[in-house]
Enzyme design. Structure first.
Site, PDB file in Angstrom:
ATOM      1  N   ARG A  14      11.940  -0.935  10.290  1.00 15.38           N
ATOM      2  CA  ARG A  14      10.891  -0.493  11.199  1.00 15.38           C
ATOM      3  C   ARG A  14      10.836  -1.405  12.415  1.00 15.38           C
ATOM      4  O   ARG A  14      11.021  -2.616  12.285  1.00 15.38           O
ATOM      5  CB  ARG A  14       9.536  -0.529  10.471  1.00 15.38           C
ATOM      6  CG  ARG A  14       9.105   0.828   9.982  1.00 15.38           C
ATOM      7  CD  ARG A  14       7.911   0.754   9.098  1.00 15.38           C
ATOM      8  NE  ARG A  14       6.778   0.043   9.686  1.00 15.38           N
ATOM      9  CZ  ARG A  14       5.597  -0.067   9.097  1.00 15.38           C
ATOM     10  NH1 ARG A  14       5.394   0.499   7.920  1.00 15.38           N
ATOM     11  NH2 ARG A  14       4.617  -0.723   9.678  1.00 15.38           N
ATOM     12  N   ARG A  23       0.797  -8.409  13.748  1.00 17.48           N
ATOM     13  CA  ARG A  23       0.101  -7.464  12.856  1.00 17.48           C
ATOM     14  C   ARG A  23      -0.839  -8.206  11.926  1.00 17.48           C
ATOM     15  O   ARG A  23      -1.936  -7.746  11.634  1.00 17.48           O
ATOM     16  CB  ARG A  23       1.122  -6.657  12.042  1.00 17.48           C
ATOM     17  CG  ARG A  23       1.751  -5.539  12.841  1.00 17.48           C
ATOM     18  CD  ARG A  23       3.064  -5.088  12.265  1.00 17.48           C
ATOM     19  NE  ARG A  23       2.950  -4.503  10.947  1.00 17.48           N
ATOM     20  CZ  ARG A  23       3.987  -4.340  10.123  1.00 17.48           C
ATOM     21  NH1 ARG A  23       5.188  -4.719  10.476  1.00 17.48           N
ATOM     22  NH2 ARG A  23       3.808  -3.795   8.949  1.00 17.48           N
ATOM     23  N   ARG A  45      12.268  -5.492   4.567  1.00 12.10           N
ATOM     24  CA  ARG A  45      12.020  -4.098   4.192  1.00 12.10           C
ATOM     25  C   ARG A  45      12.935  -3.131   4.956  1.00 12.10           C
ATOM     26  O   ARG A  45      13.160  -3.301   6.156  1.00 12.10           O
ATOM     27  CB  ARG A  45      10.546  -3.762   4.499  1.00 12.10           C
ATOM     28  CG  ARG A  45      10.224  -2.296   4.312  1.00 12.10           C
ATOM     29  CD  ARG A  45       8.771  -2.043   4.236  1.00 12.10           C
ATOM     30  NE  ARG A  45       8.086  -2.227   5.512  1.00 12.10           N
ATOM     31  CZ  ARG A  45       6.772  -2.041   5.662  1.00 12.10           C
ATOM     32  NH1 ARG A  45       6.028  -1.717   4.624  1.00 12.10           N
ATOM     33  NH2 ARG A  45       6.220  -2.205   6.842  1.00 12.10           N
ATOM     34  N   ARG A  88      -9.322   0.839   9.037  1.00 12.25           N
ATOM     35  CA  ARG A  88      -8.943  -0.520   9.416  1.00 12.25           C
ATOM     36  C   ARG A  88     -10.012  -1.188  10.272  1.00 12.25           C
ATOM     37  O   ARG A  88      -9.842  -2.356  10.638  1.00 12.25           O
ATOM     38  CB  ARG A  88      -7.656  -0.467  10.236  1.00 12.25           C
ATOM     39  CG  ARG A  88      -6.401  -0.741   9.431  1.00 12.25           C
ATOM     40  CD  ARG A  88      -5.233  -0.383  10.329  1.00 12.25           C
ATOM     41  NE  ARG A  88      -4.091  -1.197  10.118  1.00 12.25           N
ATOM     42  CZ  ARG A  88      -2.995  -0.772   9.474  1.00 12.25           C
ATOM     43  NH1 ARG A  88      -2.951   0.407   8.946  1.00 12.25           N
ATOM     44  NH2 ARG A  88      -1.951  -1.555   9.379  1.00 12.25           N
ATOM     45  N   LYS A 122       0.843  -1.213   0.000  1.00 10.79           N
ATOM     46  CA  LYS A 122       0.000   0.000   0.000  1.00 10.79           C
ATOM     47  C   LYS A 122       0.875   1.259   0.000  1.00 10.79           C
ATOM     48  O   LYS A 122       0.654   2.165  -0.785  1.00 10.79           O
ATOM     49  CB  LYS A 122      -0.914   0.029   1.237  1.00 10.79           C
ATOM     50  CG  LYS A 122      -1.819  -1.186   1.380  1.00 10.79           C
ATOM     51  CD  LYS A 122      -2.756  -1.049   2.574  1.00 10.79           C
ATOM     52  CE  LYS A 122      -2.052  -0.983   3.921  1.00 10.79           C
ATOM     53  NZ  LYS A 122      -1.460  -2.256   4.399  1.00 10.79           N
TER      54      LYS A 122
END
Ligand code: ADP
Length: 215
Positions: A158, A169, A125, A86, A13
């Protein structure tokens, strides 16, 4: 135009939102980025949500709804929502807020992806601490591996991109967020995209979907 990018963590996203914002001038509204900025700046809100983000749980609806109300007021042209809504409560608030601005949700883009692919993407990432550009240690590494190719900023992982937090998550996504999908599907123009494809191909598809009638 108002677009919602909907999908699990790691579905791309943020990557898509950044490209589309740059190319078409959307305001990229990422609730995750707003929260992380608050944490970095050690604001009262940042201190309040730091632990929640690090644990992979969702921040309370009232907190994110307030953030979105403020951000939408200041940037009311074309908006791309990334990571919001969400929950059904957030989706209802968004409809009300947009209503006051005489705006509608034009598209909901659902980024479809398998769990195994997500985990590998998230754990590898790396994000530029300065400009926010996203890299991946295997799929799209920066030239040096340490700094951003675009601005020279330091690349960081992160805090919530570790295996244990990614799992949490994803659980949150399944238990709290997946239910909103049906809500969005039943009310708005809902387009499913194969999020496992090349990011460049996906942004081209999305661009032609949004602007098919324009030159
Ligand atoms: P991702 O979609 O990859 O999980 P985000 O940057 O969108 O990444 O979100 C990171 C974290 O920020 C979430 O795990 C959650 O704690 C918090 N967050 C972001 N958006 C919302 C939201 N709309 N509602 C509640 N919590 C949110």
């Amino acid at each position: 135009m108002v677009v919602i990018l909907f999908g699990p963590p790691g579905s791309g996203k943020g990557t898509q939102a950044k490209v589309l914002a740059e190319k078409y001038g959307f305001y990229h509204l990422s609730t995750g980025d707003l929260l992380r900025t608050a944490i970095k700046n050690e604001t009262q809100l940042g201190l309040q949500v730091k632990e929640i983000l690090a644990s992979g749980k969702l921040v309370p609806d009232s907190v994110v709804n307030d953030l979105v109300k403020e951000a939408v007021k200041e940037n009311s042209a074309s908006i791309l929502f990334d990571g919001y809504p969400r929950t059904e409560e957030q989706a209802k608030t968004l409809t009300l807020v947009l209503g006051t601005l005489s705006k509608n949700i034009d598209y909901v883009i659902s980024m479809e992806i398998r769990f195994e692919v997500l985990v590998e993407r998230l754990i590898g990432r790396r994000t530029c601490s300065s400009c926010g550009q996203i890299f991946h240690v295997k799929f799209s590494p920066s030239k040096t591996g340490e700094v951003c190719d675009r601005c020279g900023g330091r690349l960081l992982q992160r805090a919530d991109d570790t295996e244990a937090v990614v799992e949490k998550r994803f659980q949150e996504y399944q238990s709290s967020t997946l239910g909103v999908k049906q809500f969005l599907k039943s009310r708005f123009k809902f387009v499913e995209i194969n999020a496992e494809e090349d990011p460049k191909l996906i942004s081209e598809r999305l661009g032609s979907l949004f602007f098919k009638n324009e030159k």
